[in-house]
Scaffold this motif. Structure first.
Motif, PDB file in Angstrom:
ATOM      1  N   GLY A 126       0.713  -1.253   0.134  1.00 20.69           N
ATOM      2  CA  GLY A 126       0.033  -0.016  -0.043  1.00 20.69           C
ATOM      3  C   GLY A 126       1.126   1.524   0.337  1.00 20.69           C
ATOM      4  O   GLY A 126       0.341   2.192  -0.597  1.00 20.69           O
ATOM      5  N   MET A 127       2.019   1.468   0.948  1.00 17.22           N
ATOM      6  CA  MET A 127       2.745   2.592   0.855  1.00 17.22           C
ATOM      7  C   MET A 127       3.607   1.838  -0.640  1.00 17.22           C
ATOM      8  O   MET A 127       3.683   3.453  -1.354  1.00 17.22           O
ATOM      9  N   CYS A 128       3.261   1.266  -2.008  1.00 14.33           N
ATOM     10  CA  CYS A 128       4.666   1.668  -2.411  1.00 14.33           C
ATOM     11  C   CYS A 128       3.244   2.010  -3.352  1.00 14.33           C
ATOM     12  O   CYS A 128       3.605   3.276  -4.534  1.00 14.33           O
ATOM     13  N   SER A 130       1.306  -5.160   9.510  1.00 13.67           N
ATOM     14  CA  SER A 130       0.820  -3.618  10.337  1.00 13.67           C
ATOM     15  C   SER A 130      -0.002  -4.528  11.067  1.00 13.67           C
ATOM     16  O   SER A 130      -1.315  -4.476  10.849  1.00 13.67           O
ATOM     17  N   VAL A 131       0.116  -3.760  12.992  1.00 11.96           N
ATOM     18  CA  VAL A 131      -1.981  -4.178  12.884  1.00 11.96           C
ATOM     19  C   VAL A 131      -2.139  -3.089  14.330  1.00 11.96           C
ATOM     20  O   VAL A 131      -0.870  -1.778  14.460  1.00 11.96           O
ATOM     21  N   GLY A 136      -1.072   5.253  12.114  1.00 11.94           N
ATOM     22  CA  GLY A 136       0.233   6.477  11.569  1.00 11.94           C
ATOM     23  C   GLY A 136       0.904   5.923  10.839  1.00 11.94           C
ATOM     24  O   GLY A 136       1.737   7.086  10.471  1.00 11.94           O
ATOM     25  N   THR A 137       1.467   5.122  10.449  1.00  9.99           N
ATOM     26  CA  THR A 137       2.956   4.869   9.777  1.00  9.99           C
ATOM     27  C   THR A 137       1.849   5.519   8.025  1.00  9.99           C
ATOM     28  O   THR A 137       2.472   6.368   7.371  1.00  9.99           O
ATOM     29  N   LEU A 138       0.672   5.362   7.615  1.00 11.67           N
ATOM     30  CA  LEU A 138       0.055   5.753   6.520  1.00 11.67           C
ATOM     31  C   LEU A 138      -0.040   6.953   6.963  1.00 11.67           C
ATOM     32  O   LEU A 138      -0.041   8.110   5.923  1.00 11.67           O
ATOM     33  N   PRO A 174      -0.953  12.558   5.201  1.00 10.31           N
ATOM     34  CA  PRO A 174      -1.478  13.402   5.886  1.00 10.31           C
ATOM     35  C   PRO A 174      -2.449  14.750   5.418  1.00 10.31           C
ATOM     36  O   PRO A 174      -3.538  14.047   5.814  1.00 10.31           O
ATOM     37  N   ASN A 175      -2.578  13.930   4.335  1.00  9.19           N
ATOM     38  CA  ASN A 175      -3.810  15.364   3.440  1.00  9.19           C
ATOM     39  C   ASN A 175      -4.774  13.870   2.636  1.00  9.19           C
ATOM     40  O   ASN A 175      -5.227  14.406   2.052  1.00  9.19           O
TER      41      ASN A 175
END
Length: 101
Positions: free
Chosen positions: A48-50, A69-70, A76-78, A83-84
């Protein structure tokens, strides 16, 4: 990527369960009526981050239990990365939010 009625609103689903992802896609199709949107899927937070690094995402639906991730760590990571962009946490199983941290 699945496109419904065009591609003006872009949804990223991050969920490792294919059945849950299918149910989300079905709910989006039913709720959107004729509103154009597209859905992209990632099975892990890393994937997802990619996808997010490539841009072109308007909202993220993320399962709170991923293989990599849980819970609040996933959020938090996302959030730190994008942030927008609205991030919606989803859970297929009941969670006990009363547990002490």
């Amino acid at each position: 990527m699945e496109t419904i009625g065009g591609s003006s609103f872009r949804v990223l689903i991050i969920d490792s369960n294919a059945d849950d992802t299918g149910a989300l896609r079905k709910a989006l199709r039913a709720g959107a009526k004729d509103a154009p949107f597209s859905v992209t899927h990632a099975a892990t937070q890393a994937a997802g981050m990619c996808r997010l690094r490539h841009g072109g995402v308007d909202i993220v639906l993320v399962d709170v239990t991923l293989p990599d991730s849980v819970g609040s760590a996933a959020f938090g990571t996302l959030f730190r990365a994008v942030p927008n962009i609205p991030i919606v946490l989803i859970a297929a199983t009941p969670l006990d939010w009363r547990r002490p941290c």
